[in-house]
Design an enzyme around this catalytic site. Structure first.
Site, PDB file in Angstrom:
ATOM      1  CD  GLU A 239      15.353 -11.725  41.662  1.00 53.26           C
ATOM      2  OE1 GLU A 239      14.397 -11.865  40.873  1.00 53.26           O
ATOM      3  OE2 GLU A 239      16.418 -12.359  41.538  1.00 53.26           O
TER       4      GLU A 239
ATOM      5  CD  GLU B 295      17.467 -15.843  43.724  1.00 52.58           C
ATOM      6  OE1 GLU B 295      17.579 -15.730  42.481  1.00 52.58           O
ATOM      7  OE2 GLU B 295      16.384 -15.745  44.321  1.00 52.58           O
TER       8      GLU B 295
END
Length: 586
Positions: free
Chosen positions: A194, A313
């Protein structure tokens, strides 16, 4: 995923890019040998038995389903800092026995890497990471190893301090690649988790994202050994599955001309539903379409073009949380997880459940909520039918009347309704018209019994495949709120729930503006602005909400309950005190 409690960080200047790259080279030369194994280390274990298909699409498909070792090696500053025990081989044996075929092992390196040249990683930490990786490989699991919270700890500074950040990033991946160069191809490397890039233009962020992914690719491939054809996982900015960012990643992957590359993104549902804010109390059409569109973009951008996708995720941002009241209603959450499995299969995407602590208890190696995990596991292979809700509310103070739900068969066939081992009789106990199921007043009278507030009975709607959908029959009356006083630091609304449960809270001032810390919507965030305390019979208004109240202003709160009941309440903050007044129904 970013941990919600992240410390402040500071910006600093460093050496130029050339000097940083030279120091990274020195690190390679200094760490090219393999460290001696400590007692109990796995360096001498037999190689993993996983036979990795040559074709990347097939290899990533073989990794389905996947699980994240969250809040462990990615915890800051150390493995147990965020509440989980140290990982063990038995943990991975359990994960494998539960049907998972791969694990993602997030690692935060910052506390164990020098922040100055030559940016060396502690040998003991590299050895510990390798031990954990080798345990997973020895249990015949694929493993994804990454650079995790470093993304916001120091990589984020790249837009202001590019030379220094790149030098450190290059040195880090140089050391990781050297340590793991001889591991089997069942080990994958992921460039970074991220990533964000601070104050930079969109075009500049695209350049920086490409540079990180491309330099990671070059460093690993140049390190030799099995890294020459190891599967490498490249991410979008923030792990976000937007079309623009996935197009950027597709451009990078195409330009690298390497058939052993994998795209990764994350998915946590439509935000209002994922945290219960802005009225997102149900897994409604908006939330469903958000998921459908996200997986369609993954398919159209990557898998339909031969580029595998690893959904590194997925989950809900604020559910399950076994230490606080449920933000997301349970049945609505089950619908979401069921839908994820279906959409992933259609898109050809491998999914990795984000598990910081909420699913598998690392101390007992047992699922905290076996029924929830059963829904997740079932979604990997089949669809299950659901309904418009998982509760039927029957008002205790009124005569019992028939109640209806809408069935969502999801491609299955409805087989009937059961109460325990007894099958209810269609036509007598309930009726079905199209997908509308109606429980008769006679049946509800029998099921509610003495009509104590709360769940009186649980039914099962069974379908031709998948799991049954459970429906609680609940006796309730409209909740009653009482007047109260408190301080600007602590206030709770006395509440007789009478069998009902809180869904959300709406807060406005007399002039129509929104009250509370979430100013863009009147519907405040569950457990952030307010929180039910069912055992104590209160609704807590949090410090964040109280701080946001106008001095001398009166806010009208509308509490929405899952039965459909709405109850109003007024609060006024004056000179450090808060007064609450129940609003009588007109």
């Amino acid at each position: 995923m970013k941990h919600p409690q992240r410390p402040a960080h500071h910006r600093s200047r460093g050496p130029g890019r050339l000097a940083g790259l030279l120091t990274a080279l020195l690190v390679v030369l200094g760490l090219s040998g393999t460290a001696l194994a400590a007692p109990g280390d796995t360096a001498r274990q037999a190689p993993a038995a996983v036979q990795v298909p040559a074709r990347s699409m097939d290899a990533v498909a073989a990794m389905q389903p996947s699980w994240n070792l969250g809040n462990s090696l990615d915890a800051i500053p150390d493995e147990t800092s965020w509440g989980n025990p140290r990982a063990t081989r038995e943990l991975f044996r359990t994960v494998r026995s539960q049907g998972f075929r791969s694990v993602r092992i997030p690692v935060t390196w910052s506390a164990h890497q020098s922040d100055a040249a030559p940016y060396a990683v502690e040998a003991a930490y590299l050895t510990r990471v390798k031990e954990v990786v080798d345990w997973a490989l020895a249990e015949d699991l694929y493993v994804v190893l990454n650079v995790h919270h470093d993304s916001w700890q120091w990589v984020e500074k790249i837009s202001q301090d590019q030379d220094r950040v790149l030098a450190r990033y290059h040195a880090l991946w140089t050391q990781i690649a050297a340590k793991f160069r001889d591991e089997p191809r069942a080990l994958l490397f992921e460039s970074i988790n991220e990533p964000v890039f601070g104050d930079a233009t969109p075009a500049r962020k695209t350049e920086l994202m490409h540079e990180l992914n491309a330099s990671f690719h070059g460093i690993v491939r140049a390190s030799g050994g099995r890294n020459k054809d190891r599967l490498l996982v490249l991410t979008t900015q923030g792990g976000t599955p937007s079309q623009e960012l996935m197009d950027d990643l597709h451009t990078t992957i195409t330009a690298l001309r390497d058939r052993h590359l994998v795209a990764t993104v994350h998915y946590y549902s439509w935000y209002p539903f994922s945290v219960n804010v802005a009225g997102g109390t149900r897994y409604d059409a908006t939330a469903q379409n958000d998921l459908t569109d996200a997986f369609a973009r993954m398919r159209d951008t990557f898998t339909s073009r031969g580029i595998p996708v690893y959904l590194g995720e997925y989950g809900l941002l604020s559910w399950p949380d076994h230490f606080h009241p449920d933000r997301v209603e349970r049945g609505e959450a089950l619908k979401y997880f069921e839908h994820v499995g279906h959409a992933a299969r259609r898109a050809g995407v491998t999914t990795a459940l984000w598990d910081p602590f909420a699913y598998l208890d690392r101390a007992t190696l047992k699922w905290r909520d076996p029924a929830l995990f059963a829904w997740i596991r079932s979604s990997w292979t089949t669809r299950s039918g659901t309904a418009s809700f998982d509760k039927v509310y029957v008002a205790k103070s009124k005569p019992v009347t028939a109640q209806s739900l809408t069935l969502h068969p999801n491609g299955t066939r409805f087989r009937g309704l059961w109460h325990g081992d007894s099958k209810l009789a269609e036509g007598r106990d309930y009726t079905v018209f199209d997908d509308r199921i109606t429980l008769t007043a006679r049946t509800l009278t029998r099921l509610t019994g003495d009509r104590d507030h709360g769940v009186n009975a649980t039914l099962e709607a069974r379908f031709s495949r998948g799991l049954p959908w459970k429906v609680d029959v609940v006796s309730y009356d409209t909740p009653v709120l009482s007047d109260a006083t408190g301080t600007a630091a602590e206030f709770a609304v006395p509440t007789r729930y009478r069998g009902d449960q809180l869904a959300t809270m709406e807060a406005t001032y007399g002039d129509g503006t929104n009250a509370g810390p979430t100013g863009w919507t009147p519907f405040q965030e569950f457990n952030v602005a307010f929180s039910p305390d069912y055992p104590k019979g209160t609704i807590i208004l949090t410090r964040a909400f109280l701080d946001a109240l106008r001095e001398g202003g009166t806010a009208t709160l509308t509490f929405h309950f899952h039965s459909g009941a709405k109850v109003k309440y007024k609060v006024t903050k004056t000179a450090g005190s808060v007064t609450g007044t129940a609003v009588e129904e007109s």
